[in-house]
Design an enzyme around this catalytic site. Structure first.
Site, PDB file in Angstrom:
ATOM      1  N   ASP A  75       0.870  -1.188   0.000  1.00 58.52           N
ATOM      2  CA  ASP A  75       0.000   0.000   0.000  1.00 58.52           C
ATOM      3  C   ASP A  75       0.902   1.233   0.000  1.00 58.52           C
ATOM      4  O   ASP A  75       1.544   1.548   1.000  1.00 58.52           O
ATOM      5  CB  ASP A  75      -0.916   0.013   1.226  1.00 58.52           C
ATOM      6  CG  ASP A  75      -2.043  -0.994   1.139  1.00 58.52           C
ATOM      7  OD1 ASP A  75      -1.935  -1.953   0.352  1.00 58.52           O
ATOM      8  OD2 ASP A  75      -3.041  -0.839   1.879  1.00 58.52           O
ATOM      9  N   LYS A 109      -6.873   3.418  -3.175  1.00 59.03           N
ATOM     10  CA  LYS A 109      -7.259   3.326  -1.771  1.00 59.03           C
ATOM     11  C   LYS A 109      -7.577   4.714  -1.248  1.00 59.03           C
ATOM     12  O   LYS A 109      -6.888   5.686  -1.573  1.00 59.03           O
ATOM     13  CB  LYS A 109      -6.116   2.676  -0.979  1.00 59.03           C
ATOM     14  CG  LYS A 109      -6.346   2.567   0.522  1.00 59.03           C
ATOM     15  CD  LYS A 109      -5.158   1.875   1.189  1.00 59.03           C
ATOM     16  CE  LYS A 109      -5.239   1.925   2.702  1.00 59.03           C
ATOM     17  NZ  LYS A 109      -4.062   1.292   3.359  1.00 59.03           N
ATOM     18  N   LYS A 131      -9.995   0.051  -2.433  1.00 56.79           N
ATOM     19  CA  LYS A 131      -9.893  -0.258  -1.009  1.00 56.79           C
ATOM     20  C   LYS A 131     -10.302   0.968  -0.214  1.00 56.79           C
ATOM     21  O   LYS A 131      -9.809   2.077  -0.460  1.00 56.79           O
ATOM     22  CB  LYS A 131      -8.469  -0.678  -0.634  1.00 56.79           C
ATOM     23  CG  LYS A 131      -8.294  -0.945   0.865  1.00 56.79           C
ATOM     24  CD  LYS A 131      -6.887  -1.427   1.198  1.00 56.79           C
ATOM     25  CE  LYS A 131      -6.674  -1.554   2.697  1.00 56.79           C
ATOM     26  NZ  LYS A 131      -5.314  -2.055   3.045  1.00 56.79           N
TER      27      LYS A 131
END
Length: 220
Positions: free
Chosen positions: A89, A151, A180
């Site tokens: 991430d 995300k 996400k």
């Protein structure tokens, strides 16, 4: 739906102890979460606890500001994978985006993705710092850079995830990247709303509470 299979069970606070990381990993095994999400210094511990289980290890790169050099992000990501991370991430360079230096934003993401190959890359946009148009542009850049996910948030700035932002992201990526949501999602009912809005994964530190309360009516 099997909510647990779409949760990154998360503990990223700076005060997290080894004992807490071990507990996090054992909870992920018990509840069959998709992965744990930990800072990279704890990858070796997570790998040891999670060995011979299907639970993945997600870690953060360029966290939480995204403002370090691309070379630093690449090194951090490759080292994390070498130590056992199965997903990355990465925080987008928000300053470059706001400077409208879109080429630099694209290169930053693309270079990290190229360096890690088939390992899934999620790019954190930090939506609380962005306008609607900036969210759209950020998502478009992520698609061009072949990121696997966009995300919402680090959870360390502003309000975290919002359904409005997720809907914008979903409309923009058009299935070319997954989504996400993270930051402030703490109940089963709210998690369901995000999945209904089109997210594929949720990052939360409230995962166990969610699973223990999943039979409560959404209206509660």
């Amino acid at each position: 739906m099997e909510l647990n299979a779409h949760i990154d069970h998360t503990l990223l606070k700076s005060t997290a102890t080894e004992k807490e990381i071990i507990k996090l990993c054992n909870e992920a095994i018990t509840y069959n979460f998709h992965s744990v999400c930990v800072n990279s210094c704890y990858i070796p511990i997570a790998k040891q606890v999670l060995k011979e289980t299907p639970v993945g290890i997600c870690t953060v790169v360029g966290f939480p500001l995204g403002a370090m050099s691309t070379q630093a992000k690449i090194y951090e990501a490759k080292q994390a994978i070498e130590n056992g991370a199965t997903e990355i991430d990465m925080v987008m360079n928000i300053g470059f985006l706001k400077s409208r230096n879109y080429v630099a934003v694209l290169k930053d993401i693309n270079d990290v993705k190229s360096a890690i190959g088939a390992i899934p890359l999620k790019v954190i946009l930090e939506i609380s710092e962005l306008s609607k148009n900036e969210i759209v542009r950020a998502c478009e850049i992520c698609i061009d850079a072949k990121a696997d996910f966009v995300k919402t948030s680090t959870g360390f700035s502003g309000s975290g995830a919002t359904l409005t932002a997720v809907k914008i992201m979903k409309k923009t990526v058009k299935g070319q990247a997954k989504i996400k949501a993270s930051g402030g999602i703490r109940s089963y009912a709210s998690a369901l709303k995000y999945f209904e809005a089109g997210v594929d994964r949720i990052g939360t530190s409230a995962s166990v509470a969610m699973m223990n309360n999943q039979n409560l009516k959404v209206a509660n």
